[in-house]
Write a protein that holds these residues in place. Structure first.
Motif, PDB file in Angstrom:
ATOM      1  N   LEU A 157     117.039  12.981  39.046  1.00  0.00           N
ATOM      2  CA  LEU A 157     116.256  12.433  40.160  1.00  0.00           C
ATOM      3  C   LEU A 157     114.966  11.790  39.657  1.00  0.00           C
ATOM      4  N   ALA A 158     114.310  12.429  38.693  1.00  0.00           N
ATOM      5  CA  ALA A 158     113.093  11.830  38.114  1.00  0.00           C
ATOM      6  C   ALA A 158     113.427  10.524  37.398  1.00  0.00           C
ATOM      7  N   HIS A 159     114.532  10.508  36.647  1.00  0.00           N
ATOM      8  CA  HIS A 159     114.976   9.325  35.911  1.00  0.00           C
ATOM      9  C   HIS A 159     115.278   8.170  36.883  1.00  0.00           C
ATOM     10  N   ALA A 160     116.045   8.472  37.923  1.00  0.00           N
ATOM     11  CA  ALA A 160     116.386   7.444  38.913  1.00  0.00           C
ATOM     12  C   ALA A 160     115.141   6.991  39.674  1.00  0.00           C
ATOM     13  N   GLY A 161     114.285   7.942  40.005  1.00  0.00           N
ATOM     14  CA  GLY A 161     113.043   7.595  40.696  1.00  0.00           C
ATOM     15  C   GLY A 161     112.165   6.682  39.865  1.00  0.00           C
ATOM     16  N   ALA A 162     112.085   6.964  38.569  1.00  0.00           N
ATOM     17  CA  ALA A 162     111.277   6.108  37.682  1.00  0.00           C
ATOM     18  C   ALA A 162     111.873   4.704  37.606  1.00  0.00           C
ATOM     19  N   ALA A 163     113.206   4.620  37.512  1.00  0.00           N
ATOM     20  CA  ALA A 163     113.847   3.295  37.461  1.00  0.00           C
ATOM     21  C   ALA A 163     113.582   2.514  38.747  1.00  0.00           C
ATOM     22  N   LEU A 164     113.682   3.182  39.885  1.00  0.00           N
ATOM     23  CA  LEU A 164     113.417   2.511  41.165  1.00  0.00           C
ATOM     24  C   LEU A 164     111.936   2.146  41.295  1.00  0.00           C
ATOM     25  N   HIS A 167     111.429  -0.921  39.371  1.00  0.00           N
ATOM     26  CA  HIS A 167     112.058  -2.090  39.998  1.00  0.00           C
ATOM     27  C   HIS A 167     111.268  -2.569  41.224  1.00  0.00           C
ATOM     28  N   PHE A 168     110.917  -1.640  42.110  1.00  0.00           N
ATOM     29  CA  PHE A 168     110.317  -2.041  43.382  1.00  0.00           C
ATOM     30  C   PHE A 168     108.787  -2.049  43.389  1.00  0.00           C
ATOM     31  N   ILE A 169     108.163  -1.197  42.584  1.00  0.00           N
ATOM     32  CA  ILE A 169     106.702  -1.122  42.581  1.00  0.00           C
ATOM     33  C   ILE A 169     106.118  -1.922  41.404  1.00  0.00           C
ATOM     34  N   GLN A 170     106.578  -1.607  40.211  1.00  0.00           N
ATOM     35  CA  GLN A 170     106.096  -2.317  39.027  1.00  0.00           C
ATOM     36  C   GLN A 170     106.680  -3.730  38.934  1.00  0.00           C
ATOM     37  N   ARG A 171     107.833  -3.918  39.555  1.00  0.00           N
ATOM     38  CA  ARG A 171     108.540  -5.208  39.582  1.00  0.00           C
ATOM     39  C   ARG A 171     108.857  -5.718  38.173  1.00  0.00           C
ATOM     40  N   ASP A 172     109.340  -4.790  37.338  1.00  0.00           N
ATOM     41  CA  ASP A 172     109.747  -5.205  36.001  1.00  0.00           C
ATOM     42  C   ASP A 172     111.275  -5.064  35.856  1.00  0.00           C
ATOM     43  N   ALA A 173     111.768  -5.318  34.681  1.00  0.00           N
ATOM     44  CA  ALA A 173     113.225  -5.389  34.459  1.00  0.00           C
ATOM     45  C   ALA A 173     113.831  -4.080  33.960  1.00  0.00           C
ATOM     46  N   THR A 174     113.123  -2.959  34.083  1.00  0.00           N
ATOM     47  CA  THR A 174     113.633  -1.685  33.566  1.00  0.00           C
ATOM     48  C   THR A 174     115.025  -1.383  34.105  1.00  0.00           C
ATOM     49  N   LEU A 175     115.220  -1.434  35.414  1.00  0.00           N
ATOM     50  CA  LEU A 175     116.523  -1.144  36.020  1.00  0.00           C
ATOM     51  C   LEU A 175     117.530  -2.250  35.719  1.00  0.00           C
ATOM     52  N   ALA A 176     117.104  -3.476  35.820  1.00  0.00           N
ATOM     53  CA  ALA A 176     118.014  -4.613  35.609  1.00  0.00           C
ATOM     54  C   ALA A 176     118.615  -4.607  34.208  1.00  0.00           C
ATOM     55  N   LEU A 183     125.371  -8.076  38.668  1.00  0.00           N
ATOM     56  CA  LEU A 183     124.675  -7.236  39.639  1.00  0.00           C
ATOM     57  C   LEU A 183     123.160  -7.344  39.535  1.00  0.00           C
ATOM     58  N   ARG A 184     122.692  -8.007  38.504  1.00  0.00           N
ATOM     59  CA  ARG A 184     121.245  -8.117  38.302  1.00  0.00           C
ATOM     60  C   ARG A 184     120.640  -9.076  39.296  1.00  0.00           C
ATOM     61  N   ALA A 185     119.554  -8.659  39.832  1.00  0.00           N
ATOM     62  CA  ALA A 185     118.752  -9.541  40.684  1.00  0.00           C
ATOM     63  C   ALA A 185     117.310  -9.335  40.258  1.00  0.00           C
ATOM     64  N   ALA A 186     116.555 -10.357  40.401  1.00  0.00           N
ATOM     65  CA  ALA A 186     115.131 -10.230  40.065  1.00  0.00           C
ATOM     66  C   ALA A 186     114.502  -9.233  41.022  1.00  0.00           C
ATOM     67  N   PRO A 187     113.527  -8.464  40.562  1.00  0.00           N
ATOM     68  CA  PRO A 187     112.826  -7.569  41.477  1.00  0.00           C
ATOM     69  C   PRO A 187     112.225  -8.369  42.626  1.00  0.00           C
ATOM     70  N   PRO A 188     112.183  -7.798  43.821  1.00  0.00           N
ATOM     71  CA  PRO A 188     111.630  -8.542  44.958  1.00  0.00           C
ATOM     72  C   PRO A 188     110.177  -8.941  44.718  1.00  0.00           C
ATOM     73  N   ARG A 189     109.851 -10.137  45.137  1.00  0.00           N
ATOM     74  CA  ARG A 189     108.485 -10.632  44.977  1.00  0.00           C
ATOM     75  C   ARG A 189     107.651 -10.166  46.155  1.00  0.00           C
ATOM     76  N   GLU A 190     106.350 -10.132  45.951  1.00  0.00           N
ATOM     77  CA  GLU A 190     105.442  -9.656  47.011  1.00  0.00           C
ATOM     78  C   GLU A 190     105.474 -10.540  48.240  1.00  0.00           C
ATOM     79  N   ASP A 191     105.737 -11.845  48.056  1.00  0.00           N
ATOM     80  CA  ASP A 191     105.735 -12.745  49.210  1.00  0.00           C
ATOM     81  C   ASP A 191     107.087 -12.790  49.915  1.00  0.00           C
ATOM     82  N   SER A 192     108.066 -11.946  49.471  1.00  0.00           N
ATOM     83  CA  SER A 192     109.364 -11.889  50.134  1.00  0.00           C
ATOM     84  C   SER A 192     109.235 -11.173  51.459  1.00  0.00           C
ATOM     85  N   PRO A 193     110.085 -11.538  52.447  1.00  0.00           N
ATOM     86  CA  PRO A 193     109.983 -10.836  53.741  1.00  0.00           C
ATOM     87  C   PRO A 193     110.491  -9.425  53.655  1.00  0.00           C
TER      88      PRO A 193
END
Length: 193
Positions: A157-164, A167-176, A183-193
């Protein structure tokens, strides 16, 4: 699909082993949590044998994964990752490998020391005993198997939480880096809806 691990991401073999082991551990964990509640019917013994067989499979796959990682290396840390995070990620991976090795070994030791008849891996090959029947050893191995499971759950859970988080907070490619290209997608950008 690149088989070896390039410098910027995990290769195809590493990804296949990672996700296969993760799926098997999830399956074994769910089965392990419910199998004690099953009525003592022929299906009960089939479920126990499947649990043990999948555990031995995970043991073989994690040994293969460790060997592959030694051969193929690991991608370099992402630029900008603080040294303490890189160290923590490395320590977590090491602990995960140890737990994924210890879980099936403790289950195998418990099965061996319980004095039950040897089981056959998916009904094909008889699995040798690790120890002679011994009530005290069986009890200790059973307790260790349960404690290791809950420790593994917490670490996963800690490992998966860190990856997420990456991906979503740091917006880096760790998970990708551990996902197949399709299946890779760029992390969501801040200006995304």
């Amino acid at each position: 699909m690149n088989l070896k691990n390039p410098a910027d991401r995990w290769g195809g073999v590493s990804q296949l082993l990672h996700w296969s082991i993760a799926l098997l551990i999830l399956t074994i964990g769910v089965v392990g949590l419910v199998m004690g509640e099953l009525p003592r019917t022929p299906k009960y013994f089939w479920v126990y044998t499947a649990h043990k067989s999948l555990g031995i499979t995970v043991l073989a796959l994690v040994l293969l994964r460790i060997g592959w990682r030694l051969y193929a290396g690991a991608p370099r840390p992402l630029p900008g990752i603080p040294r303490w995070q890189a160290w923590l990620a490395s320590a977590t991976h090491g602990a995960l490998y140890l737990l994924i090795l210890a879980m099936p070994l403790s289950g195998w030791l418990y099965d061996s020391a319980s004095g039950l008849r040897p089981f056959r891996w998916f009904g094909l090959v008889e699995v040798p005993r690790l120890a002679a029947p011994d009530e005290i050893l069986a009890s200790a191995a059973h307790d260790a198997h349960e404690w290791l499971f809950w420790l593994l759950v917490a670490l996963v859970l800690a490992h998966a939480g860190a990856a997420l988080h990456h991906h979503f907070i740091q917006r880096d490619a760790t998970l990708a880096r551990m996902l197949p290209r399709r299946l890779r997608a760029a992390p969501p950008r801040e200006d995304s809806p």
